[in-house]
Design a protein around this motif. Structure first.
Motif, mmCIF file in Angstrom:
data_model
loop_
_atom_site.group_PDB
_atom_site.id
_atom_site.type_symbol
_atom_site.label_atom_id
_atom_site.label_comp_id
_atom_site.label_asym_id
_atom_site.label_seq_id
_atom_site.Cartn_x
_atom_site.Cartn_y
_atom_site.Cartn_z
ATOM 1 N N ASP A 1 6.020 -4.236 -0.393
ATOM 2 C CA ASP A 1 6.026 -2.781 -0.387
ATOM 3 C C ASP A 1 6.883 -2.386 0.941
ATOM 4 O O ASP A 1 6.608 -2.811 1.812
ATOM 5 C CB ASP A 1 4.279 -2.298 -0.069
ATOM 6 N N THR B 1 7.233 0.168 2.321
ATOM 7 C CA THR B 1 6.489 1.289 3.604
ATOM 8 C C THR B 1 5.320 0.739 4.016
ATOM 9 O O THR B 1 5.085 1.236 5.167
ATOM 10 C CB THR B 1 6.312 2.775 2.830
ATOM 11 N N THR B 2 4.491 0.228 3.313
ATOM 12 C CA THR B 2 3.079 -0.105 3.628
ATOM 13 C C THR B 2 2.604 -1.648 3.308
ATOM 14 O O THR B 2 2.378 -1.773 1.846
ATOM 15 C CB THR B 2 2.038 0.939 3.280
ATOM 16 N N ASN C 1 -1.264 -6.238 -1.082
ATOM 17 C CA ASN C 1 -0.738 -5.189 -2.213
ATOM 18 C C ASN C 1 0.647 -5.662 -2.924
ATOM 19 O O ASN C 1 1.533 -6.211 -2.016
ATOM 20 C CB ASN C 1 -0.654 -3.767 -1.716
ATOM 21 N N LYS D 1 8.092 6.497 -3.182
ATOM 22 C CA LYS D 1 6.882 7.280 -3.127
ATOM 23 C C LYS D 1 7.025 8.640 -3.590
ATOM 24 O O LYS D 1 6.053 9.264 -3.796
ATOM 25 C CB LYS D 1 6.685 7.361 -1.813
ATOM 26 N N LYS E 1 5.531 3.771 -6.871
ATOM 27 C CA LYS E 1 4.930 2.424 -7.012
ATOM 28 C C LYS E 1 3.436 2.629 -7.421
ATOM 29 O O LYS E 1 2.657 1.694 -7.853
ATOM 30 C CB LYS E 1 4.974 1.799 -5.644
ATOM 31 N N TYR E 2 2.932 3.986 -7.228
ATOM 32 C CA TYR E 2 1.482 4.096 -7.182
ATOM 33 C C TYR E 2 0.726 3.617 -8.526
ATOM 34 O O TYR E 2 -0.391 3.237 -8.616
ATOM 35 C CB TYR E 2 1.083 5.576 -7.018
ATOM 36 N N ALA F 1 -4.402 -4.440 -1.918
ATOM 37 C CA ALA F 1 -4.717 -5.739 -1.197
ATOM 38 C C ALA F 1 -6.269 -6.139 -1.472
ATOM 39 O O ALA F 1 -6.676 -7.247 -1.886
ATOM 40 C CB ALA F 1 -4.486 -5.396 0.337
ATOM 41 N N GLU F 2 -7.242 -5.041 -1.304
ATOM 42 C CA GLU F 2 -8.576 -5.343 -1.524
ATOM 43 C C GLU F 2 -9.046 -5.825 -2.969
ATOM 44 O O GLU F 2 -9.792 -6.868 -2.984
ATOM 45 C CB GLU F 2 -9.384 -4.203 -1.167
ATOM 46 N N PHE G 1 -8.139 1.359 5.925
ATOM 47 C CA PHE G 1 -9.469 1.720 5.408
ATOM 48 C C PHE G 1 -9.077 1.857 3.748
ATOM 49 O O PHE G 1 -8.285 2.415 3.336
ATOM 50 C CB PHE G 1 -9.921 3.211 5.600
#
Ligand SMILES: Nc1nc(=O)n([C@H]2C[C@H](O)[C@@H](COP(=O)(O)O)O2)cc1CO
Ligand SMILES: [Zn+2]
Length: 164
Positions: A27, A29-30, A49, A64, A72-73, A79-80, A101
């Protein structure tokens, strides 16, 4: 000779593993990582992720903005969820260390997998509705939620074998 005193804490170890796992994320950006441990502090799941199996990291959209289906959403697996789906045993009573979070979708997966504690580092999105929803889902289920901070602590991984 007495034991070494500068070893890392359990929290630094498990959040460090989550951060390291996030380094595999494509990813732009994040990068998010998650590490799940059981009540005996055994690592039972880890993930970051990324797109689902079979979806090319080069042919799928990482953006985004713009048309939702060209971001991408809709496609990225959080990740979780990857850590939960990669896990090797029942997650009942486990703790998930996650760099960011969880969103409401991951909160549902966390609750339904019977994870009982979430330890997180960043809540940069805490004012967004989906994160207000995740907090409500986790609290409704009696999940322990702990924000952890390490200040400006850094752990350097030096791959140079001449320094080992
Ligand atoms: N807890 C989380 N787990 C995750 O895996 N993610 C992923 C989903 C996206 O790939 C990226 C968030 O995109 P951005 O809007 O911050 O550029 O991080 C996001 C969060 C929430 O911050
Ligand atoms: Zn999520």
């Amino acid at each position: 000779m007495s034991k070494r005193e500068d070893y890392i804490s359990w929290n630094e170890y498990f959040m460090g593993l989550a951060l390291l796992s996030g380094k595999r994320s494509k990813d732009p950006t994040t990068q998010v990582g998650a590490c799940i441990i059981d009540e005996d502090k055994k690592i039972v799941g880890i993930g970051y992720n990324g797109f689902p199996l079979g979806s090319s990291d080069d042919n799928m959209p990482w953006g985004k903005q713009g048309d939702f289906l060209e971001t991408k959403y809709p496609y990225v697996v959080h990740a979780e969820l990857n850590a939960i789906l990669n896990s090797i045993k029942s997650l009942k009573g486990c703790t998930v260390y996650v760099t960011h979070f969880p969103c409401n979708e991951c909160a549902k997966a966390i609750v339904q997998s019977k994870i009982s504690r979430v330890i997180y580092l960043s809540d940069k999105h805490k004012d967004k509705d989906s994160f207000k929803a995740s907090k409500r889902i986790l609290e409704n289920a009696g999940i322990k939620i702990e924000k952890i901070s390490f200040g400006s602590k850094k752990i350097i991984l030096d791959f140079d074998e001449t320094n080992l």
